[in-house]
Scaffold this motif. Structure first.
Motif, mmCIF file in Angstrom:
data_model
loop_
_atom_site.group_PDB
_atom_site.id
_atom_site.type_symbol
_atom_site.label_atom_id
_atom_site.label_comp_id
_atom_site.label_asym_id
_atom_site.label_seq_id
_atom_site.Cartn_x
_atom_site.Cartn_y
_atom_site.Cartn_z
ATOM 1 N N CYS A 18 0.820 -1.207 0.000
ATOM 2 C CA CYS A 18 0.000 0.000 0.000
ATOM 3 C C CYS A 18 0.854 1.257 0.000
ATOM 4 O O CYS A 18 0.384 2.319 -0.393
ATOM 5 C CB CYS A 18 -0.941 0.000 1.205
ATOM 6 S SG CYS A 18 -2.139 -1.342 1.148
ATOM 7 N N ASP A 25 -0.132 7.011 9.683
ATOM 8 C CA ASP A 25 -1.006 6.361 8.706
ATOM 9 C C ASP A 25 -0.877 4.845 8.798
ATOM 10 O O ASP A 25 -1.867 4.129 8.726
ATOM 11 C CB ASP A 25 -0.660 6.811 7.284
ATOM 12 C CG ASP A 25 -1.085 8.237 6.992
ATOM 13 O OD1 ASP A 25 -1.931 8.779 7.733
ATOM 14 O OD2 ASP A 25 -0.569 8.809 6.019
ATOM 15 N N PHE A 29 -3.980 2.415 9.672
ATOM 16 C CA PHE A 29 -4.351 1.359 8.741
ATOM 17 C C PHE A 29 -4.280 -0.002 9.418
ATOM 18 O O PHE A 29 -5.209 -0.806 9.345
ATOM 19 C CB PHE A 29 -3.452 1.359 7.501
ATOM 20 C CG PHE A 29 -3.688 0.188 6.597
ATOM 21 C CD1 PHE A 29 -4.713 0.217 5.671
ATOM 22 C CD2 PHE A 29 -2.914 -0.953 6.700
ATOM 23 C CE1 PHE A 29 -4.957 -0.876 4.852
ATOM 24 C CE2 PHE A 29 -3.154 -2.053 5.893
ATOM 25 C CZ PHE A 29 -4.172 -2.013 4.965
ATOM 26 N N TYR A 46 -12.648 -5.110 2.452
ATOM 27 C CA TYR A 46 -12.496 -4.504 1.126
ATOM 28 C C TYR A 46 -13.137 -3.125 1.039
ATOM 29 O O TYR A 46 -12.686 -2.278 0.285
ATOM 30 C CB TYR A 46 -13.069 -5.416 0.044
ATOM 31 C CG TYR A 46 -12.517 -6.821 0.100
ATOM 32 C CD1 TYR A 46 -11.146 -7.049 0.226
ATOM 33 C CD2 TYR A 46 -13.352 -7.919 0.072
ATOM 34 C CE1 TYR A 46 -10.632 -8.335 0.312
ATOM 35 C CE2 TYR A 46 -12.840 -9.208 0.140
ATOM 36 C CZ TYR A 46 -11.485 -9.411 0.257
ATOM 37 O OH TYR A 46 -10.978 -10.674 0.343
ATOM 38 N N GLU A 47 -14.192 -2.901 1.800
ATOM 39 C CA GLU A 47 -14.861 -1.604 1.803
ATOM 40 C C GLU A 47 -14.181 -0.616 2.743
ATOM 41 O O GLU A 47 -14.238 0.583 2.525
ATOM 42 C CB GLU A 47 -16.324 -1.769 2.218
ATOM 43 C CG GLU A 47 -17.145 -2.567 1.229
ATOM 44 C CD GLU A 47 -18.508 -2.964 1.770
ATOM 45 O OE1 GLU A 47 -18.846 -2.583 2.910
ATOM 46 O OE2 GLU A 47 -19.226 -3.683 1.055
ATOM 47 N N GLY A 51 -10.271 -0.459 1.038
ATOM 48 C CA GLY A 51 -11.172 0.124 0.056
ATOM 49 C C GLY A 51 -10.520 0.902 -1.064
ATOM 50 O O GLY A 51 -11.011 0.897 -2.194
ATOM 51 N N LYS A 52 -9.418 1.553 -0.787
ATOM 52 C CA LYS A 52 -8.791 2.376 -1.830
ATOM 53 C C LYS A 52 -7.695 1.637 -2.590
ATOM 54 O O LYS A 52 -7.012 2.220 -3.412
ATOM 55 C CB LYS A 52 -8.246 3.673 -1.233
ATOM 56 C CG LYS A 52 -7.185 3.510 -0.189
ATOM 57 C CD LYS A 52 -6.779 4.882 0.355
ATOM 58 C CE LYS A 52 -5.734 4.762 1.436
ATOM 59 N NZ LYS A 52 -5.339 6.061 1.952
ATOM 60 N N TYR A 53 -7.569 0.323 -2.342
ATOM 61 C CA TYR A 53 -6.532 -0.462 -2.997
ATOM 62 C C TYR A 53 -7.146 -1.529 -3.892
ATOM 63 O O TYR A 53 -8.247 -2.023 -3.637
ATOM 64 C CB TYR A 53 -5.626 -1.129 -1.953
ATOM 65 C CG TYR A 53 -5.025 -0.130 -1.017
ATOM 66 C CD1 TYR A 53 -4.000 0.713 -1.427
ATOM 67 C CD2 TYR A 53 -5.517 0.013 0.282
ATOM 68 C CE1 TYR A 53 -3.462 1.658 -0.565
ATOM 69 C CE2 TYR A 53 -4.978 0.956 1.137
ATOM 70 C CZ TYR A 53 -3.961 1.770 0.715
ATOM 71 O OH TYR A 53 -3.441 2.712 1.562
ATOM 72 N N ASN A 54 -6.439 -1.876 -4.934
ATOM 73 C CA ASN A 54 -6.866 -2.926 -5.845
ATOM 74 C C ASN A 54 -6.340 -4.260 -5.309
ATOM 75 O O ASN A 54 -5.165 -4.571 -5.468
ATOM 76 C CB ASN A 54 -6.331 -2.651 -7.252
ATOM 77 C CG ASN A 54 -6.792 -3.674 -8.253
ATOM 78 O OD1 ASN A 54 -7.736 -4.424 -8.000
ATOM 79 N ND2 ASN A 54 -6.129 -3.720 -9.392
#
Length: 95
Positions: A18, A25, A29, A46-47, A51-54
């Protein structure tokens, strides 16, 4: 032991992938990630923290297995992990 080793590897890998920029941070996280693993669902992972990662399919599969291991813990053990997380979060708020 196998589950805790897997948790550590997955958590460290996610932090590295990430590319979070600050220690604060990273801590936020990691704590949200742990909290969701302990008391949330894989969908919430995932949400929420992811959430901001693939997240690719292999990582999703690994996270699903990890979550299954955590959910399979004896209730008293899971309760103690939640208490530890609450203690850490409380200490963090006091600083």
């Amino acid at each position: 032991m196998k589950g805790s080793s897997t948790l550590l590897v997955v958590a460290l890998t996610l932090l590295c992938i990430c590319g979070l920029t600050t220690a604060e941070d990273d801590n936020e996280f990691f704590m949200e990630f742990l909290q969701t693993l302990l008391v949330g669902t894989t969908e919430e992972l995932y949400e929420g923290p992811l959430g901001k990662y693939n997240v690719n399919d292999m990582a999703k599969s690994a996270l699903g297995e990890l979550k299954s291991c955590i959910d399979g813990l004896q209730p008293v053990h899971k309760e103690q992990l939640v208490k530890l997380l609450v203690q850490v979060l409380d200490d963090k708020e006091d600083t």
